[in-house]
Design a protein around this motif. Sequence first.
Motif, PDB file in Angstrom:
ATOM      1  N   VAL A 109     -30.258  53.647  63.278  1.00  0.00           N
ATOM      2  CA  VAL A 109     -29.768  52.785  62.209  1.00  0.00           C
ATOM      3  C   VAL A 109     -29.729  53.593  60.928  1.00  0.00           C
ATOM      4  N   GLN A 110     -28.637  53.497  60.199  1.00  0.00           N
ATOM      5  CA  GLN A 110     -28.553  54.176  58.902  1.00  0.00           C
ATOM      6  C   GLN A 110     -29.469  53.450  57.931  1.00  0.00           C
ATOM      7  N   LYS A 111     -30.397  54.179  57.378  1.00  0.00           N
ATOM      8  CA  LYS A 111     -31.314  53.586  56.406  1.00  0.00           C
ATOM      9  C   LYS A 111     -30.607  53.432  55.077  1.00  0.00           C
ATOM     10  N   ARG A 112     -30.640  52.229  54.569  1.00  0.00           N
ATOM     11  CA  ARG A 112     -30.074  51.957  53.251  1.00  0.00           C
ATOM     12  C   ARG A 112     -31.218  51.765  52.271  1.00  0.00           C
ATOM     13  N   PRO A 113     -31.049  52.255  51.070  1.00  0.00           N
ATOM     14  CA  PRO A 113     -32.109  52.000  50.089  1.00  0.00           C
ATOM     15  C   PRO A 113     -32.171  50.504  49.794  1.00  0.00           C
ATOM     16  N   PRO A 114     -33.354  49.977  49.598  1.00  0.00           N
ATOM     17  CA  PRO A 114     -33.463  48.546  49.314  1.00  0.00           C
ATOM     18  C   PRO A 114     -32.708  48.201  48.030  1.00  0.00           C
ATOM     19  N   SER A 115     -32.003  47.100  48.094  1.00  0.00           N
ATOM     20  CA  SER A 115     -31.228  46.701  46.915  1.00  0.00           C
ATOM     21  C   SER A 115     -32.180  46.159  45.854  1.00  0.00           C
ATOM     22  N   THR A 116     -31.976  46.605  44.655  1.00  0.00           N
ATOM     23  CA  THR A 116     -32.800  46.136  43.542  1.00  0.00           C
ATOM     24  C   THR A 116     -31.981  45.133  42.748  1.00  0.00           C
ATOM     25  N   ARG A 117     -32.550  43.990  42.561  1.00  0.00           N
ATOM     26  CA  ARG A 117     -31.883  42.965  41.782  1.00  0.00           C
ATOM     27  C   ARG A 117     -32.257  43.152  40.325  1.00  0.00           C
ATOM     28  N   LYS A 118     -31.238  43.071  39.475  1.00  0.00           N
ATOM     29  CA  LYS A 118     -31.559  43.237  38.065  1.00  0.00           C
ATOM     30  C   LYS A 118     -32.298  41.998  37.572  1.00  0.00           C
ATOM     31  N   SER A 119     -33.267  42.231  36.730  1.00  0.00           N
ATOM     32  CA  SER A 119     -34.069  41.125  36.238  1.00  0.00           C
ATOM     33  C   SER A 119     -33.277  40.339  35.195  1.00  0.00           C
ATOM     34  N   LEU A 120     -33.480  39.035  35.227  1.00  0.00           N
ATOM     35  CA  LEU A 120     -32.776  38.161  34.288  1.00  0.00           C
ATOM     36  C   LEU A 120     -33.619  37.997  33.036  1.00  0.00           C
ATOM     37  N   ARG A 121     -32.959  37.680  31.969  1.00  0.00           N
ATOM     38  CA  ARG A 121     -33.661  37.506  30.703  1.00  0.00           C
ATOM     39  C   ARG A 121     -34.519  36.240  30.733  1.00  0.00           C
ATOM     40  N   ALA A 122     -35.500  36.177  29.860  1.00  0.00           N
ATOM     41  CA  ALA A 122     -36.343  34.994  29.744  1.00  0.00           C
ATOM     42  C   ALA A 122     -35.569  33.904  28.995  1.00  0.00           C
ATOM     43  N   LEU A 123     -35.866  32.654  29.314  1.00  0.00           N
ATOM     44  CA  LEU A 123     -35.191  31.544  28.643  1.00  0.00           C
ATOM     45  C   LEU A 123     -35.716  31.377  27.222  1.00  0.00           C
ATOM     46  N   THR A 124     -34.855  30.917  26.354  1.00  0.00           N
ATOM     47  CA  THR A 124     -35.290  30.593  24.994  1.00  0.00           C
ATOM     48  C   THR A 124     -36.095  29.305  25.039  1.00  0.00           C
ATOM     49  N   ASP A 125     -36.801  29.004  23.966  1.00  0.00           N
ATOM     50  CA  ASP A 125     -37.609  27.786  23.923  1.00  0.00           C
ATOM     51  C   ASP A 125     -36.734  26.542  24.085  1.00  0.00           C
ATOM     52  N   SER A 126     -35.571  26.531  23.456  1.00  0.00           N
ATOM     53  CA  SER A 126     -34.700  25.353  23.562  1.00  0.00           C
ATOM     54  C   SER A 126     -34.160  25.190  24.989  1.00  0.00           C
ATOM     55  N   GLU A 127     -33.826  26.294  25.645  1.00  0.00           N
ATOM     56  CA  GLU A 127     -33.360  26.217  27.028  1.00  0.00           C
ATOM     57  C   GLU A 127     -34.481  25.722  27.949  1.00  0.00           C
ATOM     58  N   GLU A 128     -35.683  26.203  27.703  1.00  0.00           N
ATOM     59  CA  GLU A 128     -36.842  25.796  28.497  1.00  0.00           C
ATOM     60  C   GLU A 128     -37.104  24.295  28.326  1.00  0.00           C
ATOM     61  N   GLU A 129     -37.041  23.807  27.071  1.00  0.00           N
ATOM     62  CA  GLU A 129     -37.270  22.387  26.802  1.00  0.00           C
ATOM     63  C   GLU A 129     -36.186  21.523  27.451  1.00  0.00           C
ATOM     64  N   ARG A 130     -34.933  21.971  27.371  1.00  0.00           N
ATOM     65  CA  ARG A 130     -33.835  21.201  27.966  1.00  0.00           C
ATOM     66  C   ARG A 130     -34.003  21.122  29.486  1.00  0.00           C
ATOM     67  N   LEU A 131     -34.395  22.226  30.114  1.00  0.00           N
ATOM     68  CA  LEU A 131     -34.615  22.241  31.550  1.00  0.00           C
ATOM     69  C   LEU A 131     -35.781  21.339  31.938  1.00  0.00           C
ATOM     70  N   ASP A 132     -36.878  21.403  31.186  1.00  0.00           N
ATOM     71  CA  ASP A 132     -38.026  20.528  31.455  1.00  0.00           C
ATOM     72  C   ASP A 132     -37.646  19.065  31.318  1.00  0.00           C
TER      73      ASP A 132
END
Length: 164
Positions: A109-132
């Motif tokens: 089997v051809q070894k592929r390097p594990p895919s790295t997912r780019k990290s997402l930014r943290a939510l702002t306080d207003s986005e967090e409150e709206r989601l909650d």
Amino acid sequence: MKPLGDLVGKAMTPACRKRGFASVDIIASWADIVGERYGSRVQPDRLVWPRRPDRTDPDMPPDPATLVVHTDGATALMLSHDSQQVIERINTFYGWAAIGRIKIQQKPVQKRPPSTRKSLRALTDSEEERLDGQLAGLENSRLRDALKKLGAQVIAKNAGKDAA
């Protein structure tokens, strides 16, 4: 500007069709479909569709195909025991009983390097409150936590697209 993945997917589709795959989707999502255990140790090679000499009813779905995969010897033994679960996962991905059996070929089997997912930014306080606020009515804490995690990822991923 188009994402590179869209362009590569379109270029790969004809090559995948020659191997029996309708599109590149199963190959691109292979690790997500079969899981961590087989994602990098098993590679799909081709789909072999059975011949249907009687095509009188066009609404009748085709008979399930045989998925030919290749892997090393030790993984082949494990996969042979887990093949029904892998078939169920693949059929769930397709949305119908596309795969009836798995044929395992032992080769490197051809070894592929594990895919790295780019990290997402943290939510702002207003986005967090709206989601909650949107999740406040849910009594099941596990469901609320899962939906909050999903919602945070969707908001963080789509925030830049709304501005554009």
